[in-house]
Design an enzyme around this catalytic site. Structure first.
Site, PDB file in Angstrom:
ATOM      1  N   GLY A   1       9.429   0.501  -2.802  1.00  0.00           N
ATOM      2  CA  GLY A   1       7.992   0.288  -2.746  1.00  0.00           C
ATOM      3  C   GLY A   1       7.680  -1.053  -2.128  1.00  0.00           C
ATOM      4  N   SER A   2       6.393  -1.390  -2.116  1.00  0.00           N
ATOM      5  CA  SER A   2       5.955  -2.646  -1.527  1.00  0.00           C
ATOM      6  C   SER A   2       4.571  -2.973  -2.061  1.00  0.00           C
ATOM      7  CB  SER A   2       5.911  -2.517   0.009  1.00  0.00           C
ATOM      8  OG  SER A   2       5.564  -3.735   0.619  1.00  0.00           O
ATOM      9  N   GLY A   3       4.231  -4.271  -2.056  1.00  0.00           N
ATOM     10  CA  GLY A   3       2.892  -4.679  -2.426  1.00  0.00           C
ATOM     11  C   GLY A   3       2.525  -4.427  -3.875  1.00  0.00           C
ATOM     12  N   SER A   4       3.510  -4.387  -4.772  1.00  0.00           N
ATOM     13  CA  SER A   4       3.301  -4.163  -6.208  1.00  0.00           C
ATOM     14  C   SER A   4       2.766  -2.769  -6.522  1.00  0.00           C
ATOM     15  CB  SER A   4       2.357  -5.218  -6.800  1.00  0.00           C
ATOM     16  OG  SER A   4       2.902  -6.508  -6.677  1.00  0.00           O
TER      17      SER A   4
ATOM     18  N   ARG B   1      12.450  -8.594   4.871  1.00  0.00           N
ATOM     19  CA  ARG B   1      11.443  -8.702   5.935  1.00  0.00           C
ATOM     20  C   ARG B   1      10.621  -9.947   5.662  1.00  0.00           C
ATOM     21  NH1 ARG B   1       7.077  -8.698   2.258  1.00  0.00           N
ATOM     22  NH2 ARG B   1       7.266  -6.958   0.810  1.00  0.00           N
TER      23      ARG B   1
END
Length: 407
Positions: free
Chosen positions: A158-161, A286
């Site tokens: 996932g990303s961004g919480s 990243r």
């Protein structure tokens, strides 16, 4: 698209805000022609606004991405990269296949698979929360009981919480685990594996360490919204902690990167400074999001985006241009919900001394409702000054200039 020979820079998908646009800016400044490979270019309004070339294809298909990049290589392709965490792995594998500079794709995969990342860091003795992997609600509840409550329950990718939640009771663990395990695709439309992480809660202030080629270049303090979510509401640079704390955060980051094999390019490592020492929350293979690169550029003159573009195209990394030394980011999160009508007061915010950027991060017509992730933010301000106190004062005054209207 033009057929004349020139050096392309291919970006596989993009961030919806922030650094995706900056990647294209940096590529153009280096005399390259950016082209974004996207399944749905409408996700990125800046493409049309900035006149960026686009190739529409199924970016979830690595073979399709490789074929289009092979076509670009026949015309002259300098590099392949991505500003979206979800597409960094395919960009790395395609670049390697074409003989272009890139990080180790296996190392990227170890990081993107957060349960595998946890196992590697544990094997290397790097400080981190205790964890369990769960594939069922019952396993998640049992894991939380073993680790102790409250516990963090989150996806393995996932990303961004997105999907990350602090659960105070076993009932909350069961409810959130059921939701995550029942999700078959993520917010980018990619398949979601029915595996989740249950982690002990690392209590302490949160930081990020930004690195290039395995070396720390910035230690940043985070501001988070209220539990049970982990929404980033701001960032401060340099982190306002003793130098000894910054050194130990950087050292822990270097150990984590070495264990994972991430010795090339940018990484964004999140940590908490607990009573027992630094605990790695996660290593992201990243560049940072959250406008951290813009803040660092405004404060120091170090352009991290340009450094990544340079690495991906085999060019020399830029030298820092200098700056006042300190910076911060503050985000605007509306108190209500509805449909975004507009963000007002931007000109007033931009006119304040020390303000480098003041921009909306959502477009009019976008739905506004609590999600417990980066999507809750509708605008941001980046400030820089000689001292962090002055930068923060400027940013908070600029945020006070902004009003958000919802319909």
């Amino acid at each position: 698209m033009s057929t004349r020979r020139e050096q392309w820079f291919a970006l596989v998908e993009s961030n919806t805000t922030g650094s995706g646009r900056e990647f294209c800016r940096a590529a153009r400044a280096r005399g390259l022609r950016p082209v974004v490979l996207a399944a749905d270019p409408a996700r990125y309004p800046y493409l049309a606004e900035d006149g960026i070339d686009v190739l529409v294809l199924d970016t979830a298909d690595p073979d399709a991405v490789a074929d289009r990049c092979h076509d670009l290589a026949a015309q002259g392709l300098a590099g392949v990269s991505s500003s979206s965490e979800y597409f960094v792995p395919v960009a790395a594998r395609v670049a390697a296949k074409l003989g272009l500079p890139c990080p180790d794709a296996d190392a990227i995969a170890r990081c993107r698979n957060k349960d595998r990342q946890r196992e590697v860091l544990a094997g290397a003795g790097v400080g981190q929360p205790e964890f369990r992997i769960a594939t069922s609600v019952a396993e998640a509840v049992r894991a939380a009981g073993e680790l102790g409550l409250p516990a963090v329950v989150k996806p393995t990718a996932g990303s961004g919480s997105v999907g990350v939640r602090l659960c105070a009771t076993s009932t909350e663990v069961a409810s959130h685990a059921e939701q995550l395990l029942g999700t078959t695709v993520n917010e980018r439309g990619l398949p979601a594996e029915a595996r989740i992480l249950v982690e002990s809660f690392a209590d302490g202030p949160e930081f990020s360490v930004e690195s290039l080629d395995g070396e720390a270049v910035a230690v940043v303090a985070k501001h988070l919204g209220p539990a049970p979510h982990f929404v980033e509401t701001g960032h401060d640079f340099p982190a306002p902690v003793p130098e000894a704390d910054r050194r130990v955060l950087a050292a822990t980051t270097r150990a984590a990167l070495a264990a994972l094999g991430l010795g090339w390019g940018a990484a964004h490592t999140e940590l908490r400074l607990t009573a027992a020492g630094p605990a790695v929350i996660e290593v992201n293979p990243r560049l940072a999001g959250g406008m951290i690169p813009a803040m660092i550029r405004a404060a120091t003159g170090l352009d991290l985006v340009d450094a990544v573009v340079a690495a991906a195209t085999g060019q020399d990394r830029p030298a820092p241009a200098g700056g006042p030394g300190s910076g911060c980011v503050r985000f605007v999160l509306p108190a209500g919900q509805g449909v975004l009508r507009g963000v007002h007061g931007l000109d007033a915010a931009r006119s304040r001394p020390g303000i480098a950027i003041a921009e909306p991060s959502a477009v009019p017509g976008a739905p506004v409702r609590p999600s417990g992730s980066f999507r809750d933010r509708v605008a941001y301000v980046v400030a820089a000054n000689r001292t962090l106190l002055d930068a923060v004062a400027a940013a908070e005054s600029a945020v006070a200039d902004l009003t958000v209207t919802l319909g």
